[in-house]
Enzyme design. Structure first.
Site, PDB file in Angstrom:
ATOM      1  CB  SER A 107      -0.684  25.112   7.537  1.00  0.00           C
ATOM      2  OG  SER A 107       0.445  24.649   8.215  1.00  0.00           O
ATOM      3  CD  GLU A 213       1.417  24.612   1.584  1.00  0.00           C
ATOM      4  OE1 GLU A 213       2.417  25.338   1.816  1.00  0.00           O
ATOM      5  OE2 GLU A 213       0.762  24.080   2.494  1.00  0.00           O
ATOM      6  CG  HIS A 283       2.841  28.152   4.702  1.00  0.00           C
ATOM      7  ND1 HIS A 283       2.456  26.955   4.123  1.00  0.00           N
ATOM      8  CD2 HIS A 283       2.455  28.090   5.996  1.00  0.00           C
ATOM      9  CE1 HIS A 283       1.862  26.205   5.053  1.00  0.00           C
ATOM     10  NE2 HIS A 283       1.846  26.871   6.178  1.00  0.00           N
TER      11      HIS A 283
END
Length: 312
Positions: A107, A213, A283
């Site tokens: 992230s 992602e 995630h």
């Protein structure tokens, strides 16, 4: 597992840990797996939405670099690294990596990975964070994903060699073998990555394999960020694009059939390189660990893709 316990150093460079129960579960799980866990003194500090003010989080990164641990693992992502990206101790982090400390995260951690590689060429790992990876459970009753844990163990033991997966029907599917050799693997969270274009902290990687992602981003936002990468020339300079998991978004009636498959089809039509799908990373519970900045090879046949780096 080695008789000498591996040491995991937990620190918080981004958002504040909001779920302390998940934090405790994560620490307990790492201990159950046989690791020694060291917790940074400010891992649970909170300032506004951040894990401490900017100076506090910079010092946490410095302590992680000086910890001598086998792995420096972020507690969670969120937002915060780009606020201090011009003040991070890149030389110290690169030296720590050279001496055996592996930096792992997901992230918001993408910002540190990009900047570190741009500034020093040091390699890191895209993988879990403590809370979302090892700290799941509670009311949900989930347990940490075994593939994620096995990949984490492989990293610590120096045994990770690659990963393979099967694409969904939106991927680049060929009837004959397709091979890419000696390409730099890089990428991470699409939102964070796109935000650094045009800065000194965005590495100029050519002939690479870019993996992406994201979470809770509507497909039109994903397309908009991919367009930014494309118009800036980043995508055309790669040898392949590998799309991981884009999770937790919601479509509405206004979309009228526009969804992620349409975005992927549009992207494939814009590029003269393969666009692979369904990489088990993002995630989501099941995620592999990926070496950011390492030279890798990729082979694909039909829907099957193999990404490997152990021989380098």
């Amino acid at each position: 597992m080695s008789l000498v316990k591996k040491v995991i150093y937990l620190y918080s460079p981004s958002g504040a840990v909001r779920d302390r129960a998940a934090f405790k579960r994560g620490v307990r799980r790492l201990t159950e797996l046989g690791y020694d866990v060291e917790v940074d003194q400010d891992a649970l500090t909170r300032f506004e939405r951040f894990a401490g003010d900017d100076a506090t989080r910079i010092r946490a990164v410095e302590r992680a670099a000086n910890s001598g641990a086998d792995v420096a693992l972020i507690t969670r992502g969120g937002y915060g690294i780009t606020r201090v990206i011009d003040r991070l101790p890149y030389t110290s982090i690169a030296s720590a990596i050279e001496n055996g400390t592996q930096f792992v995260g997901i992230s918001d951690f993408t910002a540190l990975q990009l900047a570190l590689f741009a500034q020093t060429g040091a390699r890191t790992w895209a993988g879990p964070a403590l809370c979302e990876g090892f700290g799941v459970g509670g009311v949900s009753g989930e347990i940490p994903d075994d593939i994620m844990e096995d990949c984490f163990a492989d990293l610590l033991m120096g045994q990770g060699e690659g990963t393979g997966w099967r694409q969904d029907r939106n991927g680049h599917i060929l009837e004959t073998d397709f091979v890419i050799e000696d390409a730099t693997l890089w990428g991470g969270n699409l939102t964070v990555l796109a935000s650094l274009i045009g800065t000194p902290y965005f590495p100029d990687i050519r002939e690479g394999i870019l993996f992406l992602e994201d979470v809770a981003e509507h497909p039109y936002r994903i397309e908009r960020m991919l367009t930014q990468l494309m118009r800036s020339g980043v995508l055309a300079r790669q040898r392949a694009i590998v799309l991981g998991q884009f999770s937790a978004y919601k479509l509405t009636s206004h979309d009228s059939g526009f969804g992620l498959p349409k975005v992927i089809g549009w992207l494939r039509n814009q590029l003269n390189i393969p666009v692979y799908t369904n990489l088990p990373y993002g995630h989501v519970p099941t995620k592999v660990l990926l070496p950011f900045g390492l030279k890798v090879d990729l082979t694909s046949t039909g829907k099957d893709v193999l990404l490997y780096w152990g021989h380098h």
